[in-house]
Design a protein around this motif. Structure first.
Motif, PDB file in Angstrom:
ATOM      1  N   UNK A  47      -1.934   9.094  -4.005  1.00 15.21           N
ATOM      2  CA  UNK A  47      -2.673   8.149  -3.169  1.00 15.21           C
ATOM      3  C   UNK A  47      -1.931   6.818  -3.064  1.00 15.21           C
ATOM      4  N   UNK A  48      -1.465   6.320  -4.191  1.00 13.19           N
ATOM      5  CA  UNK A  48      -0.732   5.051  -4.188  1.00 13.19           C
ATOM      6  C   UNK A  48       0.569   5.200  -3.410  1.00 13.19           C
ATOM      7  N   UNK A  49       1.228   6.345  -3.539  1.00  7.19           N
ATOM      8  CA  UNK A  49       2.452   6.596  -2.769  1.00  7.19           C
ATOM      9  C   UNK A  49       2.158   6.527  -1.269  1.00  7.19           C
ATOM     10  N   UNK A  50       1.029   7.091  -0.842  1.00  8.78           N
ATOM     11  CA  UNK A  50       0.700   7.044   0.588  1.00  8.78           C
ATOM     12  C   UNK A  50       0.441   5.605   1.042  1.00  8.78           C
ATOM     13  N   UNK A  51      -0.144   4.775   0.176  1.00  7.46           N
ATOM     14  CA  UNK A  51      -0.320   3.360   0.503  1.00  7.46           C
ATOM     15  C   UNK A  51       1.033   2.666   0.674  1.00  7.46           C
ATOM     16  N   UNK A  52       1.943   2.926  -0.253  1.00 11.08           N
ATOM     17  CA  UNK A  52       3.264   2.305  -0.162  1.00 11.08           C
ATOM     18  C   UNK A  52       4.041   2.809   1.053  1.00 11.08           C
ATOM     19  N   UNK A  53       3.914   4.085   1.367  1.00 17.16           N
ATOM     20  CA  UNK A  53       4.577   4.628   2.554  1.00 17.16           C
ATOM     21  C   UNK A  53       4.032   3.980   3.820  1.00 17.16           C
ATOM     22  N   UNK A  54       2.726   3.834   3.882  1.00 14.81           N
ATOM     23  CA  UNK A  54       2.113   3.184   5.034  1.00 14.81           C
ATOM     24  C   UNK A  54       2.599   1.735   5.147  1.00 14.81           C
ATOM     25  N   UNK A  55       2.666   1.056   4.024  1.00 13.51           N
ATOM     26  CA  UNK A  55       3.140  -0.335   4.004  1.00 13.51           C
ATOM     27  C   UNK A  55       4.569  -0.422   4.517  1.00 13.51           C
ATOM     28  N   UNK A  56       5.440   0.450   3.981  1.00 19.29           N
ATOM     29  CA  UNK A  56       6.842   0.419   4.407  1.00 19.29           C
ATOM     30  C   UNK A  56       6.978   0.816   5.879  1.00 19.29           C
ATOM     31  N   UNK A  57       6.205   1.783   6.336  1.00 21.05           N
ATOM     32  CA  UNK A  57       6.270   2.216   7.729  1.00 21.05           C
ATOM     33  C   UNK A  57       5.642   1.216   8.688  1.00 21.05           C
ATOM     34  N   UNK A  58       4.654   0.471   8.234  1.00 17.64           N
ATOM     35  CA  UNK A  58       3.976  -0.478   9.111  1.00 17.64           C
ATOM     36  C   UNK A  58       4.897  -1.606   9.556  1.00 17.64           C
ATOM     37  N   UNK A 128       6.169  -2.874 -14.086  1.00 17.63           N
ATOM     38  CA  UNK A 128       6.666  -3.397 -12.810  1.00 17.63           C
ATOM     39  C   UNK A 128       7.961  -2.703 -12.411  1.00 17.63           C
ATOM     40  N   UNK A 129       8.827  -2.458 -13.379  1.00 17.69           N
ATOM     41  CA  UNK A 129      10.076  -1.749 -13.086  1.00 17.69           C
ATOM     42  C   UNK A 129       9.786  -0.341 -12.597  1.00 17.69           C
ATOM     43  N   UNK A 130       8.838   0.328 -13.244  1.00 13.51           N
ATOM     44  CA  UNK A 130       8.456   1.669 -12.797  1.00 13.51           C
ATOM     45  C   UNK A 130       7.929   1.621 -11.363  1.00 13.51           C
ATOM     46  N   UNK A 131       7.045   0.668 -11.088  1.00  9.06           N
ATOM     47  CA  UNK A 131       6.450   0.541  -9.760  1.00  9.06           C
ATOM     48  C   UNK A 131       7.522   0.335  -8.691  1.00  9.06           C
ATOM     49  N   UNK A 132       8.428  -0.573  -8.939  1.00  9.98           N
ATOM     50  CA  UNK A 132       9.486  -0.866  -7.971  1.00  9.98           C
ATOM     51  C   UNK A 132      10.435   0.324  -7.830  1.00  9.98           C
ATOM     52  N   UNK A 133      10.872   0.865  -8.965  1.00 12.56           N
ATOM     53  CA  UNK A 133      11.842   1.960  -8.916  1.00 12.56           C
ATOM     54  C   UNK A 133      11.266   3.227  -8.299  1.00 12.56           C
TER      55      UNK A 133
END
Length: 179
Positions: A47-58, A128-133
């Motif tokens: 779910x969080x990955x889909x949020x980040x994908x949407x953010x990057x694609x937006x 934070x490193x995990x989140x970014x990486x």
């Protein structure tokens, strides 16, 4: 809500997240087993990955140059002209719907951006490193383990703690799938 987000600030979000996490690291700690055992972390991760994908694609849906500011203020109101004496045509309807869509995406970008920066102050440096990486750089967990110099078991604790902290911040944010 009186915020400004530029394309540069969107692209610099991973660095800002790491900086903010480092600043508040002494106040942060990993969640205990009890706190994250309530969540299905595999579902959270997707779910969080889909949020980040949407953010990057937006970013690509918004069509704004590097120096363009997205700004929404509390004074913004959707003002419609009464159409009692106006003949509606398909072109104006299309333009209005396109503008509404742009405003909706811009509002979502602002909300997501501010929530990620808020959660950054609650993350440890490893989280934070995990989140970014993982979510921005798409690195595998094996590479992240090597980068953080930790074993897989420790990474699982870091990952679960990170996902729960991020989810608590994002769970009220609605993902618009049709962008």
């Amino acid at each position: 809500m009186n915020q400004k987000v530029t394309l540069n600030s969107i692209l610099d979000l991973p660095l800002e997240l790491l900086r903010k996490s480092e600043k508040y690291d002494s106040y942060s700690s990993l969640l205990g087993e009890k706190q994250f055992s309530k969540y299905d972390y595999k579902k959270l991760k997707s779910t969080i990955r889909s949020y980040f994908e949407y953010y990057k694609n937006s970013i690509y849906f918004s069509h704004f140059p590097a120096n363009y500011n997205i700004q929404l203020t509390t004074a913004y109101d959707s003002v419609r002209v009464s159409s009692t004496n106006v003949v509606s045509d398909s072109v104006s309807n299309l333009v209005i719907s396109r503008i509404d869509k742009e405003l909706e995406i811009a509002s979502w970008i602002l909300d997501f951006h501010s929530r990620i920066l808020q959660v950054a102050s609650k993350l440890t440096i490893q989280e934070a490193s995990y989140l970014v990486d993982y979510f921005f750089s798409n690195l595998s967990e094996e590479v992240i383990c090597e980068k953080l110099n930790i074993c897989r078991k420790t990474l699982q604790k870091v990952k679960k703690s990170c996902l729960v902290k991020v989810w608590i911040e994002l769970e009220t944010l609605n993902l618009k799938e049709d962008a």
